[in-house]
Design a protein around this motif. Structure first.
Motif, PDB file in Angstrom:
ATOM      1  N   LYS A 130      32.631  23.261  46.537  1.00 60.34           N
ATOM      2  CA  LYS A 130      33.898  23.228  45.812  1.00 60.34           C
ATOM      3  C   LYS A 130      33.721  22.772  44.366  1.00 60.34           C
ATOM      4  O   LYS A 130      34.263  23.375  43.445  1.00 60.34           O
ATOM      5  CB  LYS A 130      34.879  22.306  46.551  1.00 60.34           C
ATOM      6  CG  LYS A 130      36.313  22.471  46.116  1.00 60.34           C
ATOM      7  CD  LYS A 130      37.238  21.750  47.080  1.00 60.34           C
ATOM      8  CE  LYS A 130      38.680  21.991  46.659  1.00 60.34           C
ATOM      9  NZ  LYS A 130      39.607  21.264  47.501  1.00 60.34           N
ATOM     10  N   GLN A 131      32.961  21.688  44.162  1.00 59.54           N
ATOM     11  CA  GLN A 131      32.867  21.088  42.831  1.00 59.54           C
ATOM     12  C   GLN A 131      31.812  21.741  41.950  1.00 59.54           C
ATOM     13  O   GLN A 131      32.063  21.983  40.771  1.00 59.54           O
ATOM     14  CB  GLN A 131      32.580  19.585  42.967  1.00 59.54           C
ATOM     15  CG  GLN A 131      32.683  18.823  41.655  1.00 59.54           C
ATOM     16  CD  GLN A 131      32.749  17.328  41.893  1.00 59.54           C
ATOM     17  OE1 GLN A 131      33.501  16.876  42.737  1.00 59.54           O
ATOM     18  NE2 GLN A 131      31.961  16.576  41.153  1.00 59.54           N
ATOM     19  N   LEU A 132      30.659  22.046  42.481  1.00 59.46           N
ATOM     20  CA  LEU A 132      29.582  22.575  41.655  1.00 59.46           C
ATOM     21  C   LEU A 132      29.569  24.097  41.572  1.00 59.46           C
ATOM     22  O   LEU A 132      29.190  24.653  40.550  1.00 59.46           O
ATOM     23  CB  LEU A 132      28.225  22.069  42.154  1.00 59.46           C
ATOM     24  CG  LEU A 132      28.033  20.547  42.156  1.00 59.46           C
ATOM     25  CD1 LEU A 132      26.653  20.195  42.679  1.00 59.46           C
ATOM     26  CD2 LEU A 132      28.255  19.964  40.779  1.00 59.46           C
ATOM     27  N   ILE A 133      29.981  24.775  42.646  1.00 59.51           N
ATOM     28  CA  ILE A 133      29.944  26.243  42.633  1.00 59.51           C
ATOM     29  C   ILE A 133      31.273  26.826  42.155  1.00 59.51           C
ATOM     30  O   ILE A 133      31.296  27.687  41.279  1.00 59.51           O
ATOM     31  CB  ILE A 133      29.545  26.789  44.024  1.00 59.51           C
ATOM     32  CG1 ILE A 133      28.114  26.331  44.339  1.00 59.51           C
ATOM     33  CG2 ILE A 133      29.650  28.315  44.081  1.00 59.51           C
ATOM     34  CD1 ILE A 133      27.621  26.636  45.722  1.00 59.51           C
ATOM     35  N   LEU A 134      32.392  26.347  42.744  1.00 53.80           N
ATOM     36  CA  LEU A 134      33.700  26.871  42.342  1.00 53.80           C
ATOM     37  C   LEU A 134      34.244  26.195  41.084  1.00 53.80           C
ATOM     38  O   LEU A 134      35.142  26.735  40.452  1.00 53.80           O
ATOM     39  CB  LEU A 134      34.714  26.713  43.489  1.00 53.80           C
ATOM     40  CG  LEU A 134      34.429  27.484  44.775  1.00 53.80           C
ATOM     41  CD1 LEU A 134      35.523  27.212  45.803  1.00 53.80           C
ATOM     42  CD2 LEU A 134      34.313  28.976  44.498  1.00 53.80           C
ATOM     43  N   GLY A 135      33.717  25.015  40.762  1.00 59.39           N
ATOM     44  CA  GLY A 135      34.163  24.298  39.563  1.00 59.39           C
ATOM     45  C   GLY A 135      35.499  23.585  39.739  1.00 59.39           C
ATOM     46  O   GLY A 135      36.146  23.228  38.760  1.00 59.39           O
ATOM     47  N   LYS A 136      35.938  23.368  40.987  1.00 59.65           N
ATOM     48  CA  LYS A 136      37.189  22.666  41.254  1.00 59.65           C
ATOM     49  C   LYS A 136      36.879  21.230  41.657  1.00 59.65           C
ATOM     50  O   LYS A 136      35.778  20.920  42.100  1.00 59.65           O
ATOM     51  CB  LYS A 136      37.959  23.354  42.390  1.00 59.65           C
ATOM     52  CG  LYS A 136      38.371  24.777  42.066  1.00 59.65           C
ATOM     53  CD  LYS A 136      39.079  25.381  43.252  1.00 59.65           C
ATOM     54  CE  LYS A 136      39.485  26.829  42.940  1.00 59.65           C
ATOM     55  NZ  LYS A 136      40.128  27.457  44.090  1.00 59.65           N
ATOM     56  N   SER A 156      31.279  12.111  40.045  1.00 58.69           N
ATOM     57  CA  SER A 156      30.612  12.914  39.027  1.00 58.69           C
ATOM     58  C   SER A 156      29.688  13.892  39.753  1.00 58.69           C
ATOM     59  O   SER A 156      29.348  13.693  40.925  1.00 58.69           O
ATOM     60  CB  SER A 156      29.798  12.016  38.089  1.00 58.69           C
ATOM     61  OG  SER A 156      28.720  11.418  38.805  1.00 58.69           O
ATOM     62  N   ASP A 157      29.275  14.942  39.047  1.00 59.12           N
ATOM     63  CA  ASP A 157      28.366  15.907  39.667  1.00 59.12           C
ATOM     64  C   ASP A 157      27.070  15.225  40.116  1.00 59.12           C
ATOM     65  O   ASP A 157      26.572  15.485  41.202  1.00 59.12           O
ATOM     66  CB  ASP A 157      28.055  17.048  38.696  1.00 59.12           C
ATOM     67  CG  ASP A 157      29.253  17.948  38.453  1.00 59.12           C
ATOM     68  OD1 ASP A 157      30.275  17.797  39.172  1.00 59.12           O
ATOM     69  OD2 ASP A 157      29.190  18.803  37.554  1.00 59.12           O
ATOM     70  N   LEU A 158      26.541  14.332  39.263  1.00 60.33           N
ATOM     71  CA  LEU A 158      25.318  13.620  39.615  1.00 60.33           C
ATOM     72  C   LEU A 158      25.552  12.726  40.837  1.00 60.33           C
ATOM     73  O   LEU A 158      24.719  12.670  41.748  1.00 60.33           O
ATOM     74  CB  LEU A 158      24.824  12.772  38.436  1.00 60.33           C
ATOM     75  CG  LEU A 158      23.557  11.953  38.695  1.00 60.33           C
ATOM     76  CD1 LEU A 158      22.388  12.870  39.055  1.00 60.33           C
ATOM     77  CD2 LEU A 158      23.220  11.090  37.498  1.00 60.33           C
ATOM     78  N   GLY A 159      26.682  12.040  40.886  1.00 60.98           N
ATOM     79  CA  GLY A 159      27.018  11.193  42.034  1.00 60.98           C
ATOM     80  C   GLY A 159      27.108  12.000  43.312  1.00 60.98           C
ATOM     81  O   GLY A 159      26.649  11.562  44.374  1.00 60.98           O
ATOM     82  N   LEU A 160      27.697  13.187  43.217  1.00 61.06           N
ATOM     83  CA  LEU A 160      27.814  14.064  44.384  1.00 61.06           C
ATOM     84  C   LEU A 160      26.434  14.520  44.868  1.00 61.06           C
ATOM     85  O   LEU A 160      26.169  14.552  46.067  1.00 61.06           O
ATOM     86  CB  LEU A 160      28.690  15.275  44.053  1.00 61.06           C
ATOM     87  CG  LEU A 160      28.956  16.263  45.176  1.00 61.06           C
ATOM     88  CD1 LEU A 160      29.635  15.578  46.354  1.00 61.06           C
ATOM     89  CD2 LEU A 160      29.805  17.423  44.667  1.00 61.06           C
TER      90      LEU A 160
END
Length: 158
Positions: free
Chosen positions: A33-39, A47-51
């Motif tokens: 959801k967050q890194l591929i779809l950008g939502k 954060s992306d790094l935290g995820l």
């Protein structure tokens, strides 16, 4: 040196794997959801790094459960246990004060359980094991799923 008894155990309880798989799905959904779809993933997303760090941690935990093994080998000279990847222990029969099969009941879960009445308990499932007391006073217990076979070997060797 002939091995009299050998047992390899691993976590095979279906509910343990259900919990681990459920936990493992969460970071997959988050990454998708967050890194591929950008939502955003949730109301207060990491954060992306935290995820990524969270995801790697969860998958490392699952890998530890996948590779974790309790291997017990007994011969006429010694008892060897290997609780991979945590501990390797080898005890000569000359160091052992007593060794007996016991029903240790519930010790707060499975894995490595220190500070029980049997000393440190090494187990994967069940409630039967070989309770050992050394001449030094140290106690530990090795869980088994082959209690009858192990009991016969202990009677023979002790």
């Amino acid at each position: 040196m002939k091995i009299e008894f050998k047992e390899n155990q691993k976590f095979t309880q279906w509910w343990v794997w259900l919990i681990l798989i459920t936990i493992g799905i969460i970071p997959i959904i988050g990454i998708y959801k967050q890194l591929i779809l950008g939502k955003q993933f949730g109301d207060k997303p990491m954060s992306d790094l935290g995820l990524i760090i969270f995801s790697v941690s969860v998958f490392c935990l699952i890998a530890i459960f996948w590779f974790m093994r309790l291997k017990t080998e007994i011969n006429e000279n010694e008892i060897r246990i290997n609780f991979f990847p945590f501990i390797k222990k080898q005890v000569n029969w000359t160091e052992i004060k007593s060794a007996e099969m016991v029903n240790y009941g519930f010790v707060g879960g499975w894995g490595i359980r220190p500070w029980t009445k049997h000393g440190t308990v090494y187990n994967m499932k069940g409630n039967k094991g070989l309770a050992i007391e050394l001449l030094s006073g140290e106690k530990f217990l090795i869980g088994t799923q082959k209690e009858v076979e192990l009991d016969k070997i202990i009677e023979k060797l002790v």
